[in-house]
Design a protein around this motif. Structure first.
Motif, PDB file in Angstrom:
ATOM      1  N   LEU A  10       0.841  -1.204   0.000  1.00  0.00           N
ATOM      2  CA  LEU A  10       0.000   0.000   0.000  1.00  0.00           C
ATOM      3  C   LEU A  10       0.875   1.251   0.000  1.00  0.00           C
ATOM      4  CD1 LEU A  10      -2.807   1.259   0.188  1.00  0.00           C
ATOM      5  CD2 LEU A  10      -2.724   0.940   2.677  1.00  0.00           C
ATOM      6  N   SER A  11       2.024   1.186   0.663  1.00  0.00           N
ATOM      7  CA  SER A  11       2.919   2.343   0.716  1.00  0.00           C
ATOM      8  C   SER A  11       3.469   2.688  -0.664  1.00  0.00           C
ATOM      9  CB  SER A  11       4.080   2.087   1.690  1.00  0.00           C
ATOM     10  OG  SER A  11       4.869   0.988   1.262  1.00  0.00           O
ATOM     11  N   GLU A  12       3.759   1.660  -1.491  1.00  0.00           N
ATOM     12  CA  GLU A  12       4.271   1.910  -2.839  1.00  0.00           C
ATOM     13  C   GLU A  12       3.236   2.648  -3.686  1.00  0.00           C
ATOM     14  OE1 GLU A  12       6.856  -1.346  -4.763  1.00  0.00           O
ATOM     15  OE2 GLU A  12       5.643  -2.447  -3.282  1.00  0.00           O
ATOM     16  N   ILE A  13       1.996   2.220  -3.594  1.00  0.00           N
ATOM     17  CA  ILE A  13       0.933   2.846  -4.403  1.00  0.00           C
ATOM     18  C   ILE A  13       0.702   4.277  -3.946  1.00  0.00           C
ATOM     19  CG2 ILE A  13      -1.498   2.693  -5.072  1.00  0.00           C
ATOM     20  CD1 ILE A  13      -1.316  -0.341  -4.557  1.00  0.00           C
ATOM     21  N   ALA A  14       0.661   4.475  -2.625  1.00  0.00           N
ATOM     22  CA  ALA A  14       0.394   5.817  -2.093  1.00  0.00           C
ATOM     23  C   ALA A  14       1.564   6.759  -2.357  1.00  0.00           C
ATOM     24  CB  ALA A  14       0.107   5.729  -0.597  1.00  0.00           C
ATOM     25  N   SER A  15       2.779   6.270  -2.170  1.00  0.00           N
ATOM     26  CA  SER A  15       3.960   7.127  -2.352  1.00  0.00           C
ATOM     27  C   SER A  15       4.088   7.596  -3.798  1.00  0.00           C
ATOM     28  CB  SER A  15       5.221   6.364  -1.938  1.00  0.00           C
ATOM     29  OG  SER A  15       5.181   6.016  -0.573  1.00  0.00           O
ATOM     30  N   ALA A  16       3.630   6.761  -4.749  1.00  0.00           N
ATOM     31  CA  ALA A  16       3.727   7.127  -6.168  1.00  0.00           C
ATOM     32  C   ALA A  16       2.909   8.364  -6.496  1.00  0.00           C
ATOM     33  CB  ALA A  16       3.288   5.954  -7.038  1.00  0.00           C
ATOM     34  N   GLY A  18       2.378  10.722  -4.012  1.00  0.00           N
ATOM     35  CA  GLY A  18       2.759  11.725  -3.016  1.00  0.00           C
ATOM     36  C   GLY A  18       1.975  11.693  -1.733  1.00  0.00           C
ATOM     37  N   LEU A  19       1.402  10.549  -1.372  1.00  0.00           N
ATOM     38  CA  LEU A  19       0.645  10.452  -0.124  1.00  0.00           C
ATOM     39  C   LEU A  19       1.409   9.625   0.892  1.00  0.00           C
ATOM     40  CD1 LEU A  19      -2.990   9.722  -1.452  1.00  0.00           C
ATOM     41  CD2 LEU A  19      -1.952  11.938  -0.900  1.00  0.00           C
ATOM     42  N   ASN A  20       1.344  10.052   2.147  1.00  0.00           N
ATOM     43  CA  ASN A  20       1.941   9.257   3.217  1.00  0.00           C
ATOM     44  C   ASN A  20       0.846   8.530   3.994  1.00  0.00           C
ATOM     45  OD1 ASN A  20       0.812  11.082   5.081  1.00  0.00           O
ATOM     46  ND2 ASN A  20       2.630  12.398   5.027  1.00  0.00           N
ATOM     47  N   MET A  21       1.247   7.808   5.029  1.00  0.00           N
ATOM     48  CA  MET A  21       0.296   7.001   5.772  1.00  0.00           C
ATOM     49  C   MET A  21      -0.822   7.838   6.383  1.00  0.00           C
ATOM     50  SD  MET A  21       1.026   4.479   9.013  1.00  0.00           S
ATOM     51  CE  MET A  21       2.534   3.883   8.273  1.00  0.00           C
ATOM     52  N   SER A  22      -0.436   8.983   6.932  1.00  0.00           N
ATOM     53  CA  SER A  22      -1.423   9.862   7.562  1.00  0.00           C
ATOM     54  C   SER A  22      -2.411  10.406   6.516  1.00  0.00           C
ATOM     55  CB  SER A  22      -0.710  11.019   8.261  1.00  0.00           C
ATOM     56  OG  SER A  22      -1.647  11.898   8.842  1.00  0.00           O
ATOM     57  N   ASP A  23      -1.893  10.734   5.331  1.00  0.00           N
ATOM     58  CA  ASP A  23      -2.773  11.228   4.260  1.00  0.00           C
ATOM     59  C   ASP A  23      -3.806  10.173   3.877  1.00  0.00           C
ATOM     60  OD1 ASP A  23      -1.231  13.560   4.109  1.00  0.00           O
ATOM     61  OD2 ASP A  23       0.118  12.676   2.608  1.00  0.00           O
ATOM     62  N   GLU A  32      -5.609   5.205  11.603  1.00  0.00           N
ATOM     63  CA  GLU A  32      -4.219   5.138  11.169  1.00  0.00           C
ATOM     64  C   GLU A  32      -3.582   3.812  11.560  1.00  0.00           C
ATOM     65  OE1 GLU A  32      -0.317   8.054  11.316  1.00  0.00           O
ATOM     66  OE2 GLU A  32      -2.348   8.877  11.385  1.00  0.00           O
ATOM     67  N   SER A  33      -4.079   3.196  12.624  1.00  0.00           N
ATOM     68  CA  SER A  33      -3.543   1.894  13.032  1.00  0.00           C
ATOM     69  C   SER A  33      -3.895   0.826  11.991  1.00  0.00           C
ATOM     70  CB  SER A  33      -4.105   1.487  14.396  1.00  0.00           C
ATOM     71  OG  SER A  33      -5.528   1.398  14.353  1.00  0.00           O
ATOM     72  N   THR A  34      -5.063   0.956  11.383  1.00  0.00           N
ATOM     73  CA  THR A  34      -5.465   0.004  10.335  1.00  0.00           C
ATOM     74  C   THR A  34      -4.561   0.153   9.119  1.00  0.00           C
ATOM     75  OG1 THR A  34      -7.771   0.026  11.070  1.00  0.00           O
ATOM     76  CG2 THR A  34      -7.346  -0.685   8.799  1.00  0.00           C
ATOM     77  N   VAL A  35      -4.335   1.402   8.718  1.00  0.00           N
ATOM     78  CA  VAL A  35      -3.474   1.663   7.566  1.00  0.00           C
ATOM     79  C   VAL A  35      -2.044   1.200   7.866  1.00  0.00           C
ATOM     80  CG1 VAL A  35      -2.542   3.448   6.040  1.00  0.00           C
ATOM     81  CG2 VAL A  35      -4.898   3.624   6.856  1.00  0.00           C
ATOM     82  N   PHE A  36      -1.594   1.394   9.110  1.00  0.00           N
ATOM     83  CA  PHE A  36      -0.239   0.985   9.498  1.00  0.00           C
ATOM     84  C   PHE A  36      -0.041  -0.515   9.313  1.00  0.00           C
ATOM     85  CE2 PHE A  36       2.563  -0.701  12.822  1.00  0.00           C
ATOM     86  CZ  PHE A  36       3.754  -0.067  12.481  1.00  0.00           C
ATOM     87  N   ARG A  37      -1.058  -1.319   9.703  1.00  0.00           N
ATOM     88  CA  ARG A  37      -0.932  -2.779   9.604  1.00  0.00           C
ATOM     89  C   ARG A  37      -0.820  -3.242   8.138  1.00  0.00           C
ATOM     90  NH1 ARG A  37      -4.959  -2.608  13.660  1.00  0.00           N
ATOM     91  NH2 ARG A  37      -6.583  -3.067  12.123  1.00  0.00           N
ATOM     92  N   LEU A  38      -1.365  -2.441   7.230  1.00  0.00           N
ATOM     93  CA  LEU A  38      -1.347  -2.817   5.814  1.00  0.00           C
ATOM     94  C   LEU A  38      -0.188  -2.198   5.049  1.00  0.00           C
ATOM     95  CD1 LEU A  38      -5.154  -2.145   5.118  1.00  0.00           C
ATOM     96  CD2 LEU A  38      -4.116  -4.368   5.574  1.00  0.00           C
TER      97      LEU A  38
END
Length: 348
Positions: A10-16, A18-23, A32-38
């Protein structure tokens, strides 16, 4: 498949984009804990709930596209491996270049797996029966095709043999609507390639089952062999046997989804043949003279009895028949087209 379908976190798709975990958490409304686990797990699609995935798909560009592409790739790879184990090699280039929806093609590959494994007749017939329809038929046609670069299998002959072996087992079942459809579909696909229904597919069965199976074989044979004599024999059989006319009248509208598929092979008393008309017009221009004979002598007259407006396309039908009839090599067929055109103009 493109590189976008390869496993990505998920981080690869979001970073492409310009979004971070919080975004991602903020836009999707997820904790944010749900997003963190993924976040850094390339297998996150297998861990996420349906509702959370919907939230991500609706808020983060690229998630929906990746989810579909990756899911299709995962299923494709599993089917390719399973078929390879059964001695069938999938032509990935033909699969990727086909104009048929990828999901239909994968369903066709799974049908091949059911057939070659020769599992329980009820399960196989129930699965195959779902291929009654224009787009599903295109997928099976690609599966059984021997044309290099078009057929899904590099060598489908093992599939032909397994289909022929399967058919008698389906016919031995007590009355089953699914087995009737499955037998028709198997016979149609094999005869479309071989030119005539294989001898292994001609065996005693229930009257409706036999008639529908024979229809499938005749349609496939007409398309592949251009046998006008076969078209004439089928017309004579239909004139002698009311059951054939009933099945003919039911087949096109349900195949094109103008009518609901019904296990008693009946149609509503009032039915407009919009989709059927478009399909018949396509077939008039696409198929050989033997199949055109079938349309002109058998199906179109039945369709006009059911819907005199021919899906509000009688003018288009006249034009198609005039154009195709003028090019027919067979003199009888030219006269038949001309006679039907006069009839249609008289109805206008």
């Amino acid at each position: 498949m493109t590189a976008d379908s390869e496993p990505k976190s998920l981080s690869e798709i979001a970073s492409a984009i310009g979004l971070n975990m919080s975004d991602v958490a903020m836009f999707s409304g997820l904790d944010e804990s749900t997003v963190f686990r993924l976040w850094d797990n390339t297998g996150w699609l297998d861990r996420i709930s349906g509702r959370s995935l919907q939230s991500l798909m609706s808020s983060v560009p690229g998630i929906a596209e990746y989810s579909m592409a990756h899911s299709i790739l995962k299923r494709r790879d599993a089917l390719v491996a399973d078929l390879q184990a059964e001695g069938l090699s999938v032509d990935l280039r033909a699969l990727e270049s086909s104009t048929v929806a990828r999901q239909h093609l994968l369903n066709a590959l799974e049908a091949a797996l059911h057939i070659v494994r020769g599992g329980a007749g009820q399960k196989v017939s129930s699965y195959l029966a779902r291929f009654w329809g224009r787009e599903q038929d295109r997928a099976l046609e690609t599966l059984y095709s021997t044309e290099q670069g078009h057929g899904l299998l590099n060598d489908p002959h093992k599939l032909f043999e397994a289909s022929i072996e399967l058919a008698p087992r389906l016919s031995r079942k007590t009355y089953s609507f699914h087995s009737i459809l499955a037998l028709n579909i198997l016979t149609h696909q094999v005869s479309k390639v071989t030119g005539i229904p294989d001898a292994g597919l001609t065996f005693p069965a229930d009257g409706r089952q036999t008639a529908f199976m024979i229809r499938g074989g005749v349609m496939g044979s007409l398309i592949s062999s251009n046998n006008l004599n076969l078209a004439e024999r089928y017309q004579r059989e239909l004139n002698r046997t009311p059951l054939y006319a009933t099945l003919e009248e039911w087949s096109f509208p349900t195949y094109t989804r103008d009518g609901r598929i019904s296990s008693d092979f009946t149609l509503p008393s009032s039915l407009l043949l919009h989709n059927t008309a478009r399909e018949v017009l396509r077939e008039i221009s696409s198929y050989n003279e033997a199949y055109l004979y079938y349309l002109v002598a058998v199906y179109i007259p039945l369709a006009l009895q059911r819907d005199p407006t021919f899906g509000s396309m009688t003018a288009e039908l006249v034009t198609a028949l005039e154009r195709r009839g003028a090019d027919c090599q067979d003199k009888r067929l030219r006269k038949m087209c001309s006679k039907l055109v006069k009839q249609l103009k008289g109805m206008a």
